[in-house]
Design an enzyme around this catalytic site. Structure first.
Site, PDB file in Angstrom:
ATOM      1  N   THR A   1       0.931  -1.201  -0.042  1.00 54.10           N
ATOM      2  CA  THR A   1      -0.084  -0.072   0.181  1.00 54.10           C
ATOM      3  C   THR A   1       0.899   1.305   0.030  1.00 54.10           C
ATOM      4  OG1 THR A   1      -2.047   1.008   0.915  1.00 54.10           O
ATOM      5  CG2 THR A   1      -0.359  -0.030   2.496  1.00 54.10           C
TER       6      THR A   1
ATOM      7  N   LYS B   1       3.748   1.464  -3.919  1.00 54.62           N
ATOM      8  CA  LYS B   1       3.131   0.764  -5.219  1.00 54.62           C
ATOM      9  C   LYS B   1       4.050   0.864  -6.377  1.00 54.62           C
ATOM     10  CE  LYS B   1      -1.777   0.419  -3.698  1.00 54.62           C
ATOM     11  NZ  LYS B   1      -3.128   0.747  -3.968  1.00 54.62           N
TER      12      LYS B   1
ATOM     13  N   ASN C   1      -0.132  -3.980  -6.225  1.00 53.21           N
ATOM     14  CA  ASN C   1      -0.548  -3.816  -4.950  1.00 53.21           C
ATOM     15  C   ASN C   1      -0.604  -5.371  -4.413  1.00 53.21           C
ATOM     16  OD1 ASN C   1      -2.617  -5.317  -6.110  1.00 53.21           O
ATOM     17  ND2 ASN C   1      -4.141  -4.026  -4.962  1.00 53.21           N
TER      18      ASN C   1
ATOM     19  N   ASP D   1      -6.494  -3.532  -7.782  1.00 52.10           N
ATOM     20  CA  ASP D   1      -7.431  -2.482  -7.362  1.00 52.10           C
ATOM     21  C   ASP D   1      -8.481  -2.301  -8.503  1.00 52.10           C
ATOM     22  OD1 ASP D   1      -6.228  -1.849  -5.083  1.00 52.10           O
ATOM     23  OD2 ASP D   1      -4.620  -0.418  -6.094  1.00 52.10           O
TER      24      ASP D   1
ATOM     25  N   ALA E   1      -4.841   5.260  -7.819  1.00 48.70           N
ATOM     26  CA  ALA E   1      -6.016   4.484  -7.835  1.00 48.70           C
ATOM     27  C   ALA E   1      -6.869   4.802  -9.014  1.00 48.70           C
ATOM     28  CB  ALA E   1      -6.763   4.821  -6.607  1.00 48.70           C
TER      29      ALA E   1
ATOM     30  N   ILE F   1     -14.350   5.890  -4.124  1.00 47.65           N
ATOM     31  CA  ILE F   1     -13.733   4.944  -3.688  1.00 47.65           C
ATOM     32  C   ILE F   1     -12.928   5.227  -2.281  1.00 47.65           C
ATOM     33  CG2 ILE F   1     -12.982   4.171  -5.978  1.00 47.65           C
ATOM     34  CD1 ILE F   1     -10.229   5.098  -5.435  1.00 47.65           C
TER      35      ILE F   1
END
Ligand SMILES: NC(=O)c1ccc[n+]([C@@H]2O[C@H](COP(=O)([O-])OP(=O)(O)OC[C@H]3O[C@@H](n4cnc5c(N)ncnc54)[C@H](OP(=O)(O)O)[C@@H]3O)[C@@H](O)[C@H]2O)c1
Length: 274
Positions: free
Chosen positions: A67, A71, A92, A107, A133, A214
């Site tokens: 995390t 990443k 990840n 993800d 993300a 998210i």
């Protein structure tokens, strides 16, 4: 929890890592399936990341989740990477096999699974944010047949870089083009605990549009509350968090875990406590 000397080991590498829900989540599955296994929080500073990963390989770990802020560093040190990790530009999930480090990025897949029956092929999606993300989400939407992803970000240069990395199907806009948008996704950290909420009027969104956030602390962000108030379908960040974990668990421990109501409740309670 009782483990033997033959236990399979995995964990989550991050800095800090105390906020991570992954140990609770994987711990739930380990107990549920009665596995001889453990999943640990692994706090590692940026400058020690590579040394820590190589130590895990030497210690016989099956792999690890990665995390923030590691990443991209994880992406760089893998011996092999899945196609979706290449598309996301980040890793990840690490799987260690015979001394080799394999990297995946789950993800985006987790995000799309969390959408349930929202049909992403129905029309364009607007993705707010251009961080790690956002890139994983945009790539997964395109891979699932979304006809166009429009990226809107505070720093336009980062949005342009995301579009250049993903190629056809991604456009960049200064303001979210909400009219005609079938799915609006917040992939920025706005709305997160301690951050200002998104300042966005949803009035222009079509009636059938869905809104996904998210952010998962809190689970009900002001954006989702505004979407619900308009009668729109609203999807929080919990499902993405839970689904992204499944691939790693299966690779390390040999069991395909399910996302069910009990798991949702356990992790939602954990989120609400902190
Ligand atoms: N549900 C899940 O499983 C899951 C998984 C991963 C991440 N997340 C969440 O997704 C969010 C983004 O994570 P990330 O890893 O992509 O982080 P990141 O790489 O640091 O990107 C952060 C993004 O938020 C934008 N941003 C930050 N503060 C802002 C502000 N005040 N105003 C406007 N934009 C702002 C940034 O814009 P600039 O480029 O202009 O800085 C960037 O686009 C976080 O809330 C994280 O918790 C959830």
């Amino acid at each position: 929890m009782t483990i033997t000397a033959a236990a399979r080991l995995a964990g989550v590498l991050g800095w800090p890592v105390a906020h991570s829900r992954s140990p609770r989540l994987h711990g739930h599955w380990i107990a549920r399936h009665g596995l001889d296994a453990a999943y640990l929080p692994l706090p590692v500073r940026q400058e020690r990341f590579e040394a820590a990963v190589r130590a895990l390989v030497d210690l016989g770990f099956a792999g690890a989740n990665v995390t923030l802020p590691h990443k991209e560093a994880a992406f760089a040190l893998c011996d092999t990477r899945t196609a979706r990790a290449e598309r996301a530009g980040a890793v990840n999930t690490l799987v260690f096999r015979e001394g080799r480090i394999e990297g995946d990025c789950t993800d985006g897949w987790g995000f799309v699974r969390a959408l349930g029956d929202v049909d992403v092929t129905r029309g364009p999606a607007v993705v707010l944010g251009a961080g790690g993300a956002a890139r994983a989400v945009a790539a997964a939407l395109l891979d699932e047949g979304c006809p166009q992803v429009v990226v809107v970000n505070r720093s336009r240069a980062r949005a342009e870089a995301l579009a250049a990395a993903l190629g056809a199907g991604v456009a960049v806009a200064e303001h979210p083009p909400l009219a005609g948008c079938a799915l609006l996704v917040n992939a920025t950290s706005r709305g997160m605990l301690g951050q200002p909420p998104l300042d966005l009027d949803l009035a222009a969104l079509p009636r059938g549009a869905a809104v996904a956030d998210i952010v998962y602390v809190p689970l009900e962000t002001p954006l989702l509350a505004a979407a619900r108030a308009r009668g729109l379908r609203a999807v929080n960040g919990l499902g993405m968090l839970l689904h992204q974990a499944r691939g790693g668990f299966e690779a390390w421990f040999g069991v395909r875990p399910e996302v069910d109501e009990e798991l949702r409740r356990v992790v939602a309670e954990d989120i609400a406590r902190r």
